[in-house]
Design a protein around this motif. Structure first.
Motif, PDB file in Angstrom:
ATOM      1  N   VAL A  51       0.848  -1.205   0.000  1.00  0.00           N
ATOM      2  CA  VAL A  51       0.000   0.000   0.000  1.00  0.00           C
ATOM      3  C   VAL A  51       0.880   1.251   0.000  1.00  0.00           C
ATOM      4  N   THR A  52       1.858   1.288   0.896  1.00  0.00           N
ATOM      5  CA  THR A  52       2.680   2.505   0.961  1.00  0.00           C
ATOM      6  C   THR A  52       3.483   2.706  -0.328  1.00  0.00           C
ATOM      7  N   ALA A  53       3.749   1.595  -1.043  1.00  0.00           N
ATOM      8  CA  ALA A  53       4.492   1.733  -2.302  1.00  0.00           C
ATOM      9  C   ALA A  53       3.700   2.531  -3.334  1.00  0.00           C
ATOM     10  N   LEU A  54       2.393   2.631  -3.131  1.00  0.00           N
ATOM     11  CA  LEU A  54       1.586   3.401  -4.085  1.00  0.00           C
ATOM     12  C   LEU A  54       1.436   4.863  -3.676  1.00  0.00           C
ATOM     13  N   LEU A  55       1.710   5.175  -2.418  1.00  0.00           N
ATOM     14  CA  LEU A  55       1.488   6.550  -1.953  1.00  0.00           C
ATOM     15  C   LEU A  55       2.280   7.604  -2.742  1.00  0.00           C
ATOM     16  N   PRO A  56       3.498   7.296  -3.209  1.00  0.00           N
ATOM     17  CA  PRO A  56       4.210   8.327  -3.984  1.00  0.00           C
ATOM     18  C   PRO A  56       3.422   8.815  -5.206  1.00  0.00           C
ATOM     19  N   TYR A  57       2.536   7.963  -5.707  1.00  0.00           N
ATOM     20  CA  TYR A  57       1.793   8.334  -6.919  1.00  0.00           C
ATOM     21  C   TYR A  57       0.663   9.321  -6.621  1.00  0.00           C
ATOM     22  N   LEU A  58       0.480   9.641  -5.331  1.00  0.00           N
ATOM     23  CA  LEU A  58      -0.502  10.678  -4.992  1.00  0.00           C
ATOM     24  C   LEU A  58       0.016  12.067  -5.362  1.00  0.00           C
ATOM     25  N   ALA A  59       1.314  12.186  -5.528  1.00  0.00           N
ATOM     26  CA  ALA A  59       1.884  13.515  -5.829  1.00  0.00           C
ATOM     27  C   ALA A  59       1.399  14.004  -7.185  1.00  0.00           C
TER      28      ALA A  59
ATOM     29  N   PHE B  37      10.509  12.926  -9.296  1.00  0.00           N
ATOM     30  CA  PHE B  37      10.558  14.376  -9.089  1.00  0.00           C
ATOM     31  C   PHE B  37       9.251  14.868  -8.445  1.00  0.00           C
ATOM     32  N   SER B  38       8.138  14.404  -8.965  1.00  0.00           N
ATOM     33  CA  SER B  38       6.838  14.832  -8.422  1.00  0.00           C
ATOM     34  C   SER B  38       6.724  14.447  -6.948  1.00  0.00           C
ATOM     35  N   PHE B  39       7.165  13.242  -6.650  1.00  0.00           N
ATOM     36  CA  PHE B  39       7.128  12.743  -5.266  1.00  0.00           C
ATOM     37  C   PHE B  39       8.025  13.610  -4.373  1.00  0.00           C
ATOM     38  N   ALA B  40       9.216  13.898  -4.880  1.00  0.00           N
ATOM     39  CA  ALA B  40      10.153  14.709  -4.084  1.00  0.00           C
ATOM     40  C   ALA B  40       9.593  16.110  -3.849  1.00  0.00           C
ATOM     41  N   VAL B  41       8.976  16.698  -4.883  1.00  0.00           N
ATOM     42  CA  VAL B  41       8.390  18.033  -4.707  1.00  0.00           C
ATOM     43  C   VAL B  41       7.295  17.975  -3.647  1.00  0.00           C
ATOM     44  N   ILE B  43       7.095  16.169  -1.105  1.00  0.00           N
ATOM     45  CA  ILE B  43       7.637  16.096   0.257  1.00  0.00           C
ATOM     46  C   ILE B  43       8.391  17.372   0.636  1.00  0.00           C
ATOM     47  N   VAL B  44       9.307  17.793  -0.214  1.00  0.00           N
ATOM     48  CA  VAL B  44      10.169  18.918   0.210  1.00  0.00           C
ATOM     49  C   VAL B  44       9.554  20.269  -0.130  1.00  0.00           C
ATOM     50  N   GLY B  45       8.596  20.285  -1.054  1.00  0.00           N
ATOM     51  CA  GLY B  45       7.880  21.526  -1.365  1.00  0.00           C
ATOM     52  C   GLY B  45       8.725  22.568  -2.065  1.00  0.00           C
ATOM     53  N   ASP B  46       9.819  22.185  -2.643  1.00  0.00           N
ATOM     54  CA  ASP B  46      10.746  23.153  -3.229  1.00  0.00           C
ATOM     55  C   ASP B  46      11.355  22.479  -4.455  1.00  0.00           C
ATOM     56  N   GLY B  47      11.118  23.073  -5.636  1.00  0.00           N
ATOM     57  CA  GLY B  47      11.554  22.441  -6.877  1.00  0.00           C
ATOM     58  C   GLY B  47      13.058  22.227  -6.950  1.00  0.00           C
ATOM     59  N   LEU B  48      13.815  23.204  -6.450  1.00  0.00           N
ATOM     60  CA  LEU B  48      15.275  23.074  -6.539  1.00  0.00           C
ATOM     61  C   LEU B  48      15.787  21.948  -5.646  1.00  0.00           C
ATOM     62  N   LEU B  49      15.238  21.914  -4.449  1.00  0.00           N
ATOM     63  CA  LEU B  49      15.638  20.852  -3.531  1.00  0.00           C
ATOM     64  C   LEU B  49      15.184  19.493  -4.079  1.00  0.00           C
ATOM     65  N   ALA B  50      14.011  19.483  -4.673  1.00  0.00           N
ATOM     66  CA  ALA B  50      13.500  18.225  -5.249  1.00  0.00           C
ATOM     67  C   ALA B  50      14.410  17.751  -6.381  1.00  0.00           C
ATOM     68  N   GLU B  51      14.981  18.691  -7.130  1.00  0.00           N
ATOM     69  CA  GLU B  51      15.935  18.295  -8.183  1.00  0.00           C
ATOM     70  C   GLU B  51      17.142  17.599  -7.579  1.00  0.00           C
ATOM     71  N   ILE B  82      14.118   4.937  -1.931  1.00  0.00           N
ATOM     72  CA  ILE B  82      15.331   5.768  -1.760  1.00  0.00           C
ATOM     73  C   ILE B  82      14.928   7.241  -1.742  1.00  0.00           C
ATOM     74  N   THR B  83      14.061   7.611  -2.670  1.00  0.00           N
ATOM     75  CA  THR B  83      13.616   9.009  -2.764  1.00  0.00           C
ATOM     76  C   THR B  83      12.929   9.445  -1.469  1.00  0.00           C
ATOM     77  N   HIS B  84      12.085   8.582  -0.951  1.00  0.00           N
ATOM     78  CA  HIS B  84      11.359   8.911   0.282  1.00  0.00           C
ATOM     79  C   HIS B  84      12.348   9.199   1.413  1.00  0.00           C
ATOM     80  N   ASN B  85      13.308   8.295   1.579  1.00  0.00           N
ATOM     81  CA  ASN B  85      14.293   8.489   2.652  1.00  0.00           C
ATOM     82  C   ASN B  85      15.063   9.791   2.487  1.00  0.00           C
ATOM     83  N   LEU B  86      15.503  10.056   1.257  1.00  0.00           N
ATOM     84  CA  LEU B  86      16.281  11.276   1.012  1.00  0.00           C
ATOM     85  C   LEU B  86      15.443  12.525   1.282  1.00  0.00           C
ATOM     86  N   ALA B  87      14.211  12.506   0.792  1.00  0.00           N
ATOM     87  CA  ALA B  87      13.375  13.698   0.907  1.00  0.00           C
ATOM     88  C   ALA B  87      12.967  13.953   2.357  1.00  0.00           C
ATOM     89  N   ILE B  88      12.641  12.897   3.079  1.00  0.00           N
ATOM     90  CA  ILE B  88      12.274  13.087   4.497  1.00  0.00           C
ATOM     91  C   ILE B  88      13.492  13.580   5.287  1.00  0.00           C
TER      92      ILE B  88
END
Lengths: 256, 193
Positions: A51-59, B37-41, B43-51, B82-88
């Motif tokens: 489930v959490t693997a799909l959460l990134p797609y909410l962005a 990129f969309s996911f990172a934005v 989380i971090v709310g900042d396009g440059l940081l997301a890059e 990996i992206t989640h960990n980095l962005a958080i």
């Protein structure tokens, strides 16, 4: 209901927060300990992770600036070799092979440590020569110690590709810890090495992992090696952490 | 004429990354850069940081390709983890220190062009997954959605969420548990994205 079942239920209730990353460190530790022995909860974690693997797609979808690709390729160009294409260190349990392979690295490691120590002290050139000679002798003693042994430093699963070993030399009460395949710590974080005795943890240094995923650390523990149960590597927000609060990356047993 | 890398599945491309083939990384980048990129934005709310997060996530996938095991999950799952960990980590660091205002070439940012290849080549699965998770989230009461999003996208613990929302900790735990249970039911058994 048995105490065991109560504990199981209490942990099972934490799983949603665990997979979402919303637990406190003590709760994470409790869940991870339970998961080691509970296949039902491991299966539940796997299901909830789907489930959490799909959460990134909410962005909300966004276009990527072309600059990001250019910069990424430039970085790769500067450091082009992926880890798998490099020759790996031999497995930590292949004792003789391991010891032979690390001998050269030991020299570099001990020299490096002496170099750091010297920076902290008065920079006297003649000390460098003496230290180099001493470190070479130390390496010879380390590798040749009849009472020395090698123990595996195992990944907890957080960094699945990490492997390593510790050479312990009770005669000199010293240990040399070596790892390969450990990703660099997150920016602002450090891998702290702890000697563990019961519930006590002693910070014995920072593992300086480079871009190549490798590191060595010479440990000179405050008490006799035999008095410790193990070694733990955790990721902490600073090198001077007094107690381990971060994620456990690798562990090794010291006592038998 | 060599193989058209764009026809290869992810695991084959990862294998080629292990062998040092940068072109394989580029194909994976085309497929997943937009999602990352969309996911990172988010989380971090900042396009440059997301890059920066985007680059670092792909850099790590390149450096650690040898550790990726298809049996343990799909490439995009691994990359997004990996992206989640980095962005958080980034947002936690930002809480500890003031916002940076350094070394950013404003002119470069203003004339930033869009990477159309990454837009076009994004996998069809990505938009399908977007629809599925959005539909599933829409079945939850807003209060349950909120706690899941605060935990996952803002890196807050249950205690921190309780303090932020000024609600009892037990209420937050219940919402999180019920919300996740419902999502699991609605989404059903998953195929790996």
């Amino acid at each position: 209901m048995s105490e065991h079942e109560d504990h199981h239920d209490a942990i099972a209730e934490l799983i949603p927060a665990y997979v979402l990353g919303a637990l406190e460190p003590d709760e994470i530790e409790a869940v991870e300990l339970h998961l080691l022995e509970c296949p039902r909860c491991r299966a539940e974690v796997d299901e909830q992770r789907q489930v959490t693997a799909l959460l990134p797609y909410l962005a909300e979808p966004r276009s990527v600036p072309v600059r990001a690709r250019r910069e990424l390729l430039a970085r790769i160009d500067a450091a082009p070799v992926p880890i798998a294409t490099r020759r790996r260190l031999p497995g930590p349990l292949a004792r003789l092979g391991w010891v032979a392979a690390v001998a050269a690295v030991l020299v570099a490691a001990v020299l490096g440590i002496n170099s750091l120590r010297m920076q902290e002290q008065v920079k006297q050139k003649d000390m460098e020569l003496t230290a180099a000679q001493e470190s070479q002798r130390a390496v010879a003693r380390f590798v040749g110690s009849p009472r020395g042994f090698v123990t595996a430093l195992e990944s907890t699963g957080v960094a699945p590709g990490a492997e390593g070993g510790v050479i312990l030399d009770p005669t000199r009460n010293a240990a040399l810890l070596m790892v390969d395949g450990l990703p660099k710590p997150s920016p602002g974080q450090a891998y702290v090495v702890w000697m563990v005795r019961g519930s006590q943890h002693f910070n014995v240094g920072v593992l300086p992992v480079g871009n190549d995923g490798r590191a060595t650390l010479y440990i000179s523990p405050p008490d006799a090696l035999a008095s410790y149960d193990g070694i733990v590597v955790t990721e902490e927000s600073g090198p001077l952490a007094a107690n381990p609060r971060g994620v456990r990356m690798m562990t090794a047993r010291v006592g038998q | 004429m060599g193989t058209d890398l764009r026809q290869l599945p992810d695991d084959e491309l990862v294998q080629r990354m292990r062998e040092g083939q940068v072109e394989a990384l580029e194909v994976l980048y085309d497929r997943y850069a937009r999602v990352v990129f969309s996911f990172a934005v988010r989380i971090v709310g900042d396009g440059l940081l997301a890059e920066e997060v985007l680059q670092e996530a792909f850099m790590r996938s390149w450096q650690q390709a040898g550790r990726f095991e298809i049996a343990r999950g799909s490439f995009p799952n691994w990359l997004l983890s990996i992206t989640h960990n980095l962005a958080i980590d980034e947002i936690r660091k930002r809480q500890r220190r003031p916002q940076r205002a350094d070394l950013v070439d404003i002119a470069d940012v203003l004339r930033s062009e869009v990477d159309t290849t990454a837009d076009v080549e994004e996998t069809a699965e990505a938009s399908e997954l977007r629809e599925r998770i959005r539909a599933a989230m829409a079945t939850l009461p807003p209060a349950q959605q909120r706690v899941i999003e605060l935990a996952y996208f803002e890196g807050l613990t249950q205690r921190e969420i309780a303090a932020l929302l000024n609600e009892p900790l037990g209420t937050i735990k219940t919402r999180m548990r019920l919300g996740m249970r419902k999502l699991k039911e609605v989404l059903g058994p998953q195929e790996e994205p």
